[in-house]
Design a protein around this motif. Structure first.
Motif, PDB file in Angstrom:
ATOM      1  N   THR A  69      30.625  37.638  42.224  1.00 28.55           N
ATOM      2  CA  THR A  69      30.417  38.788  43.099  1.00 28.55           C
ATOM      3  C   THR A  69      29.947  38.320  44.469  1.00 28.55           C
ATOM      4  OG1 THR A  69      29.288  40.933  43.387  1.00 28.55           O
ATOM      5  CG2 THR A  69      28.046  39.192  42.284  1.00 28.55           C
ATOM      6  N   ALA A  70      30.450  38.957  45.512  1.00 26.13           N
ATOM      7  CA  ALA A  70      30.101  38.627  46.895  1.00 26.13           C
ATOM      8  C   ALA A  70      29.802  39.926  47.621  1.00 26.13           C
ATOM      9  CB  ALA A  70      31.252  37.886  47.584  1.00 26.13           C
ATOM     10  N   SER A  71      28.553  40.090  48.051  1.00 30.75           N
ATOM     11  CA  SER A  71      28.083  41.373  48.581  1.00 30.75           C
ATOM     12  C   SER A  71      27.368  41.211  49.911  1.00 30.75           C
ATOM     13  CB  SER A  71      27.133  42.014  47.563  1.00 30.75           C
ATOM     14  OG  SER A  71      26.443  43.116  48.108  1.00 30.75           O
ATOM     15  N   SER A  72      27.398  42.275  50.707  1.00 28.37           N
ATOM     16  CA  SER A  72      26.651  42.301  51.973  1.00 28.37           C
ATOM     17  C   SER A  72      25.163  42.538  51.756  1.00 28.37           C
ATOM     18  CB  SER A  72      27.199  43.407  52.896  1.00 28.37           C
ATOM     19  OG  SER A  72      28.439  43.022  53.446  1.00 28.37           O
ATOM     20  N   GLY A  73      24.771  42.897  50.539  1.00 28.67           N
ATOM     21  CA  GLY A  73      23.379  43.216  50.258  1.00 28.67           C
ATOM     22  C   GLY A  73      22.511  41.983  50.064  1.00 28.67           C
ATOM     23  N   PRO A  74      21.184  42.155  50.149  1.00 24.95           N
ATOM     24  CA  PRO A  74      20.266  41.048  49.877  1.00 24.95           C
ATOM     25  C   PRO A  74      20.367  40.604  48.419  1.00 24.95           C
ATOM     26  CG  PRO A  74      19.130  42.918  50.892  1.00 24.95           C
ATOM     27  CD  PRO A  74      20.486  43.403  50.480  1.00 24.95           C
ATOM     28  N   LEU A  75      20.076  39.341  48.167  1.00 22.62           N
ATOM     29  CA  LEU A  75      20.203  38.793  46.821  1.00 22.62           C
ATOM     30  C   LEU A  75      19.367  39.578  45.808  1.00 22.62           C
ATOM     31  CD1 LEU A  75      21.545  36.529  45.224  1.00 22.62           C
ATOM     32  CD2 LEU A  75      19.554  35.095  45.724  1.00 22.62           C
ATOM     33  N   MET A 108      49.925  33.708  40.868  1.00 19.19           N
ATOM     34  CA  MET A 108      49.027  33.616  39.711  1.00 19.19           C
ATOM     35  C   MET A 108      47.573  33.666  40.190  1.00 19.19           C
ATOM     36  SD  MET A 108      48.607  33.020  36.417  1.00 19.19           S
ATOM     37  CE  MET A 108      47.365  32.399  35.309  1.00 19.19           C
ATOM     38  N   VAL A 109      46.853  34.663  39.753  1.00 13.74           N
ATOM     39  CA  VAL A 109      45.446  34.807  40.134  1.00 13.74           C
ATOM     40  C   VAL A 109      44.607  33.842  39.309  1.00 13.74           C
ATOM     41  CG1 VAL A 109      43.481  36.372  40.274  1.00 13.74           C
ATOM     42  CG2 VAL A 109      45.785  37.235  40.716  1.00 13.74           C
ATOM     43  N   LYS A 110      43.768  33.047  39.998  1.00 18.71           N
ATOM     44  CA  LYS A 110      42.927  32.070  39.309  1.00 18.71           C
ATOM     45  C   LYS A 110      41.440  32.412  39.384  1.00 18.71           C
ATOM     46  CE  LYS A 110      46.175  28.270  40.132  1.00 18.71           C
ATOM     47  NZ  LYS A 110      46.349  26.933  40.770  1.00 18.71           N
ATOM     48  N   CYS A 111      41.068  33.333  40.294  1.00 19.57           N
ATOM     49  CA  CYS A 111      39.666  33.705  40.458  1.00 19.57           C
ATOM     50  C   CYS A 111      39.572  35.110  41.051  1.00 19.57           C
ATOM     51  CB  CYS A 111      38.966  32.701  41.372  1.00 19.57           C
ATOM     52  SG  CYS A 111      37.210  33.047  41.674  1.00 19.57           S
ATOM     53  N   ILE A 112      38.637  35.901  40.548  1.00 21.14           N
ATOM     54  CA  ILE A 112      38.430  37.254  41.070  1.00 21.14           C
ATOM     55  C   ILE A 112      37.061  37.329  41.736  1.00 21.14           C
ATOM     56  CG2 ILE A 112      38.228  39.708  40.519  1.00 21.14           C
ATOM     57  CD1 ILE A 112      40.073  39.298  38.180  1.00 21.14           C
ATOM     58  N   ILE A 113      37.054  37.833  42.982  1.00 20.33           N
ATOM     59  CA  ILE A 113      35.809  38.027  43.731  1.00 20.33           C
ATOM     60  C   ILE A 113      35.545  39.524  43.820  1.00 20.33           C
ATOM     61  CG2 ILE A 113      34.572  37.605  45.891  1.00 20.33           C
ATOM     62  CD1 ILE A 113      36.552  35.288  46.412  1.00 20.33           C
ATOM     63  N   PHE A 114      34.504  39.972  43.151  1.00 22.68           N
ATOM     64  CA  PHE A 114      34.136  41.382  43.161  1.00 22.68           C
ATOM     65  C   PHE A 114      33.081  41.649  44.242  1.00 22.68           C
ATOM     66  CE2 PHE A 114      35.279  40.535  38.736  1.00 22.68           C
ATOM     67  CZ  PHE A 114      35.972  41.669  38.334  1.00 22.68           C
ATOM     68  N   ASP A 115      33.214  42.769  44.948  1.00 26.24           N
ATOM     69  CA  ASP A 115      32.069  43.335  45.651  1.00 26.24           C
ATOM     70  C   ASP A 115      31.104  43.808  44.546  1.00 26.24           C
ATOM     71  OD1 ASP A 115      30.476  44.507  47.713  1.00 26.24           O
ATOM     72  OD2 ASP A 115      31.407  46.443  47.276  1.00 26.24           O
ATOM     73  N   CYS A 116      29.911  44.239  44.907  1.00 22.47           N
ATOM     74  CA  CYS A 116      28.956  44.686  43.877  1.00 22.47           C
ATOM     75  C   CYS A 116      28.835  46.213  43.833  1.00 22.47           C
ATOM     76  CB  CYS A 116      27.591  44.048  44.115  1.00 22.47           C
ATOM     77  SG  CYS A 116      26.380  44.462  42.827  1.00 22.47           S
ATOM     78  N   ASP A 117      28.182  46.801  44.842  1.00 24.75           N
ATOM     79  CA  ASP A 117      27.929  48.242  44.833  1.00 24.75           C
ATOM     80  C   ASP A 117      29.224  49.030  44.963  1.00 24.75           C
ATOM     81  OD1 ASP A 117      25.058  48.190  44.673  1.00 24.75           O
ATOM     82  OD2 ASP A 117      25.073  47.396  46.707  1.00 24.75           O
ATOM     83  N   GLY A 118      29.439  49.950  44.028  1.00 21.43           N
ATOM     84  CA  GLY A 118      30.636  50.772  44.049  1.00 21.43           C
ATOM     85  C   GLY A 118      31.828  50.113  43.388  1.00 21.43           C
ATOM     86  N   VAL A 119      31.675  48.854  42.976  1.00 18.60           N
ATOM     87  CA  VAL A 119      32.744  48.117  42.303  1.00 18.60           C
ATOM     88  C   VAL A 119      32.293  47.663  40.919  1.00 18.60           C
ATOM     89  CG1 VAL A 119      34.085  45.958  42.359  1.00 18.60           C
ATOM     90  CG2 VAL A 119      33.950  47.391  44.403  1.00 18.60           C
ATOM     91  N   GLY A 124      24.481  32.796  38.397  1.00 17.40           N
ATOM     92  CA  GLY A 124      24.987  31.558  38.988  1.00 17.40           C
ATOM     93  C   GLY A 124      26.228  31.746  39.832  1.00 17.40           C
ATOM     94  N   ARG A 125      26.738  32.983  39.889  1.00 23.52           N
ATOM     95  CA  ARG A 125      27.966  33.267  40.660  1.00 23.52           C
ATOM     96  C   ARG A 125      27.770  34.532  41.499  1.00 23.52           C
ATOM     97  NH1 ARG A 125      31.210  34.589  36.416  1.00 23.52           N
ATOM     98  NH2 ARG A 125      29.471  34.313  34.997  1.00 23.52           N
ATOM     99  N   HIS A 127      33.208  31.862  51.597  1.00 26.25           N
ATOM    100  CA  HIS A 127      32.113  31.105  50.990  1.00 26.25           C
ATOM    101  C   HIS A 127      32.179  31.187  49.468  1.00 26.25           C
ATOM    102  CE1 HIS A 127      28.050  29.606  50.285  1.00 26.25           C
ATOM    103  NE2 HIS A 127      27.756  30.714  49.633  1.00 26.25           N
ATOM    104  N   ALA A 128      32.407  32.398  48.948  1.00 24.19           N
ATOM    105  CA  ALA A 128      32.477  32.590  47.502  1.00 24.19           C
ATOM    106  C   ALA A 128      33.635  31.791  46.900  1.00 24.19           C
ATOM    107  CB  ALA A 128      32.628  34.073  47.174  1.00 24.19           C
ATOM    108  N   ALA A 129      34.799  31.863  47.523  1.00 25.59           N
ATOM    109  CA  ALA A 129      35.963  31.124  47.023  1.00 25.59           C
ATOM    110  C   ALA A 129      35.679  29.625  47.010  1.00 25.59           C
ATOM    111  CB  ALA A 129      37.187  31.432  47.881  1.00 25.59           C
ATOM    112  N   ASN A 130      35.088  29.133  48.091  1.00 27.05           N
ATOM    113  CA  ASN A 130      34.780  27.714  48.197  1.00 27.05           C
ATOM    114  C   ASN A 130      33.771  27.274  47.127  1.00 27.05           C
ATOM    115  OD1 ASN A 130      34.930  25.127  49.727  1.00 27.05           O
ATOM    116  ND2 ASN A 130      32.762  25.560  50.092  1.00 27.05           N
TER     117      ASN A 130
END
Length: 211
Positions: free
Chosen positions: A103-109, A1-12, A127-128, A147-150
């Protein structure tokens, strides 16, 4: 059961990869670097800008100018402002979700916020938003996803990662996440070989996740 989705940003979330790669290849060509846009998806997507610059410098056998990054940021941001748009189907997909996401990305904020804003998505992620530049760890290291999951308050087993790059898929899998790879025609084989479960549209992903 998926409880949280972490998206990349660019291209996603935001359709920016072709824009950013196009600016980088144009600028690098002025210093003797040659690469097709299709190859840039393989070598540059999802990794730190510093890593991209090192690859270019290794290929041309010399250092890029000291102001290259500053100029790239300026030119790419201008291009994003003119051309960035949300990925097809992302609004419908997010509106169906009844679970938390981020969203969790390698790019600058500032880049993440700019592109989300241009795509009309900033309010949905406020905020996320998690950036590698804040924790000083970049994909393919898994720390940004951990880090994002935590921060979202979930264990790895309860989260999935949505990615479109080899570096991002490697980071997700290394962190112990199930990873769904957004196939864009350039990355299909790469992502599948890395171990991602492919999808070609948010409609398809909705069916896979039974939303």
């Amino acid at each position: 059961m998926v409880k949280c989705i972490i998206f990349d940003c660019d291209g996603v979330l935001v359709d920016t990869e072709k824009i950013g790669n196009g600016v980088l290849l144009q600028m690098a060509s002025e210093h003797g670097f040659k690469m097709e846009i299709e190859d840039a998806y393989h070598y540059f997507n999802g990794v730190s800008l510093k890593n991209c610059f090192l690859q270019i410098e290794a290929a041309i056998g010399k250092k890029l100018p000291e102001d290259f990054e500053e100029n790239y940021r300026e030119r790419s941001f201008e291009a994003f402002k003119k051309e960035a748009k949300p990925m097809d189907g992302i609004f419908d997909f997010l509106n169906k979700l009844t679970i938390p996401y981020c969203t969790a990305s390698s790019g600058p904020l500032e880049k993440i916020r700019l592109n989300l804003g241009l795509a009309g998505l900033l309010d949905k992620f406020e905020g996320r938003i998690f950036s590698s530049y804040i924790i000083k760890s970049w994909k393919p290291d898994p720390e940004i996803f951990l880090h994002a999951a935590n921060e979202m308050g979930f264990e790895v087993k309860d989260c999935i990662v949505i990615e479109d790059s080899v570096a991002g898929v490697r980071a997700g899998l290394k962190g112990g996440f199930k990873v769904y790879g957004f196939a864009n025609g350039f990355n299909n084989t790469d992502l599948e070989e890395e171990g991602a479960e492919l999808f070609g549209s948010y409609e398809e992903l909705s069916k896979k996740l039974d939303l």
